[in-house]
Design an enzyme around this catalytic site. Structure first.
Site, PDB file in Angstrom:
ATOM      1  CB  CYS A   1      -0.878   0.215   1.146  1.00  0.00           C
ATOM      2  SG  CYS A   1      -1.900   1.495   1.067  1.00  0.00           S
TER       3      CYS A   1
ATOM      4  CG  HIS B   1      -2.483  -1.213  -9.760  1.00  0.00           C
ATOM      5  ND1 HIS B   1      -3.356  -0.292  -8.979  1.00  0.00           N
ATOM      6  CD2 HIS B   1      -1.351  -1.426  -8.803  1.00  0.00           C
ATOM      7  CE1 HIS B   1      -2.758  -0.282  -7.838  1.00  0.00           C
ATOM      8  NE2 HIS B   1      -1.803  -0.925  -7.639  1.00  0.00           N
TER       9      HIS B   1
ATOM     10  CD  GLU C   1      -7.268   1.472  -2.890  1.00  0.00           C
ATOM     11  OE1 GLU C   1      -6.949   0.176  -2.159  1.00  0.00           O
ATOM     12  OE2 GLU C   1      -7.048   2.380  -2.856  1.00  0.00           O
ATOM     13  NE  ARG C   2      -6.132  -7.081  -4.657  1.00  0.00           N
ATOM     14  CZ  ARG C   2      -4.890  -7.916  -4.783  1.00  0.00           C
ATOM     15  NH1 ARG C   2      -4.944  -8.803  -5.655  1.00  0.00           N
ATOM     16  NH2 ARG C   2      -3.956  -7.532  -4.158  1.00  0.00           N
TER      17      ARG C   2
ATOM     18  CB  CYS D   1      -5.054   3.788  -5.310  1.00  0.00           C
ATOM     19  SG  CYS D   1      -3.927   2.310  -5.213  1.00  0.00           S
TER      20      CYS D   1
ATOM     21  N   GLY E   1      -1.506   2.781  -7.164  1.00  0.00           N
ATOM     22  CA  GLY E   1      -2.393   2.934  -8.339  1.00  0.00           C
ATOM     23  C   GLY E   1      -1.748   4.309  -8.897  1.00  0.00           C
TER      24      GLY E   1
END
Ligand SMILES: N[C@@H](CCC[C@H](N)C(=O)O)C(=O)O
Length: 281
Positions: free
Chosen positions: A78, A164, A213-214, A222, A225
Site C-alpha cells: 500500500c 493494477h 480498489e480491489r 491509491c 495505483g
C-alpha cells in the site's frame, strides 16, 4: 473476551486506514478486525487496517507493514500507507531515522522523510516503490483490451507489488467507476482480482485519475495505483517519466526513473484522530 486496542487513524491523499502498533497489541485475526473496524456506521470507518510491526528479518529492515482491505483481504503493498507509516514512526518518536527501511509482503521499501519545523514534522515522504512488473501469473500482460457491460477498456497491466489495470478514458469526470470498476476488478484475466485506475491526461504530464480498489471499492487515492498510472502513461508515451497524478483526495508526484527503472512516489501523510476500540478475542 474483549481487549481494548489503541488505534491511530491516518490518511494519505484521502486514502484512510486504521493503524495499530502490533508491538503493543496482538491482532490475531486482522482480516476480521479490518471488516468490523472499517465499517462506517458500526466501526471506525476506513479503507482498511494497517499493522505496524517489527520485521521478520530484523537486520535488513527497521519496521514492517501489513495491509488489509475493508473486505478483510490482505494485499501485498500500500503506497499511501507506507508514507503514513513514515510519519507515524518519526512523529511518535519510534525512530529518529530520516530514511526508514520498511518490510512489506512485496519487498523492502525505502522511505525518505522530508522534514519541516526544525525537523519535528514530516511534511511529505518519498518511497522507492521498486521496479514495476508488467505481467501477472496468468501471463496477462502490458497493454490489453477488456470488456465490461458492453464498453471496451484499453489498458495496461502494471504490478507495483499489487496488481493494477490502468485504462485511459476521455470521460473521466462522468464515467461510472463504481459500475465498471466492480466488473473489471473481477474480470477472468485477474484470478486474484485487480485494482482499476481510470485515467485521463489533462495537461502535459498531469494525469487525472479515479480509483476502484480491489477489496475497498472507490477510494480517494491509491499510491500504488498512482505509480501504475504513471508507468502506464510513460510506456504508452502519453506522458514523460515524471508525472503528477491528480486523484480525488490529492496529488502524488511520481518518477519512473530512467536510471534504475524504479518508481519513486512522493506525497503527503496526515494524522486524523486517535482512539480506542474493542477487539473480540
Ligand atoms: N490504497 C493502496 C492499495 C491498497 C491495497 C489494494 N486495494 C489491493 O488489494 O491491492 C495504495 O495506496 O497503494
Amino acid at each position: 473476551m474483549k481487549e481494548t486496542v489503541h488505534f491511530t487513524k491516518m490518511h494519505g491523499a484521502g486514502n484512510d486506514y486504521i493503524y495499530v502498533d502490533t508491538q503493543l497489541y496482538d491482532i490475531p485475526n486482522p482480516g476480521k478486525a479490518a471488516i468490523a473496524w472499517s465499517a462506517y456506521h458500526t466501526g471506525i470507518g476506513s479503507d482498511g487496517l494497517v499493522l505496524i510491526g517489527k520485521p521478520q528479518n530484523g537486520r535488513r529492515a527497521d519496521y514492517s507493514m501489513r495491509i488489509f482491505n475493508a473486505d478483510g483481504s490482505e494485499a501485498m503493498m500500500c503506497g499511501n500507507a507506507s508514507r503514513c507509516i513514515g510519519k507515524y514512526l518519526y512523529e511518535k518518536g519510534l525512530t529518529r531515522k530520516e530514511t526508514i527501511r520498511l518490510e512489506t509482503l512485496s519487498g523492502i521499501k525505502i522511505l525518505r522523510l522530508h522534514l519541516q519545523d526544525n525537523k519535528k514534522v514530516v511534511d511529505s515522504v518519498t518511497v522507492d516503490m521498486l521496479k514495476p512488473r508488467l505481467e501477472n501469473p496468468q501471463q496477462f500482460r502490458g497493454p490489453s483490451v477488456l470488456e465490461a457491460d458492453g464498453r471496451i477498456f484499453e489498458g495496461t497491466y502494471v504490478c507495483m507489488g499489487n496488481p493494477h489495470f490502468v485504462t485511459f478514458v476521455d470521460d473521466i469526470d462522468t464515467i461510472d467507476i463504481a459500475h465498471y470498476g466492480k466488473i473489471l476488478e473481477r474480470d477472468e484475466a485477474f484470478p486474484q482480482r485487480c485494482n482499476i485506475e481510470f485515467a485521463q491526461i489533462t495537461d502535459t504530464d498531469i494525469i487525472r485519475t479515479r480509483v476502484w480498489e480491489r477489496g475497498s471499492g472507490i477510494t480517494m487515492a491509491c499510491g500504488t495505483g498512482a505509480c501504475a498510472t504513471a508507468v502506464a502513461a510513460a510506456l504508452t508515451k502519453r506522458a514523460g517519466r515524471k508525472s503528477s497524478i491528480v486523484m480525488d483526495g490529492g496529488t502524488l508526484e511520481i518518477e519512473y526513473s530512467e536510471a534504475d527503472d524504479h518508481v519513486y512516489m512522493t506525497g503527503p501523510a496526515a494524522f486524523v484522530f486517535e482512539g480506542e476500540i474493542e477487539l473480540e478475542c
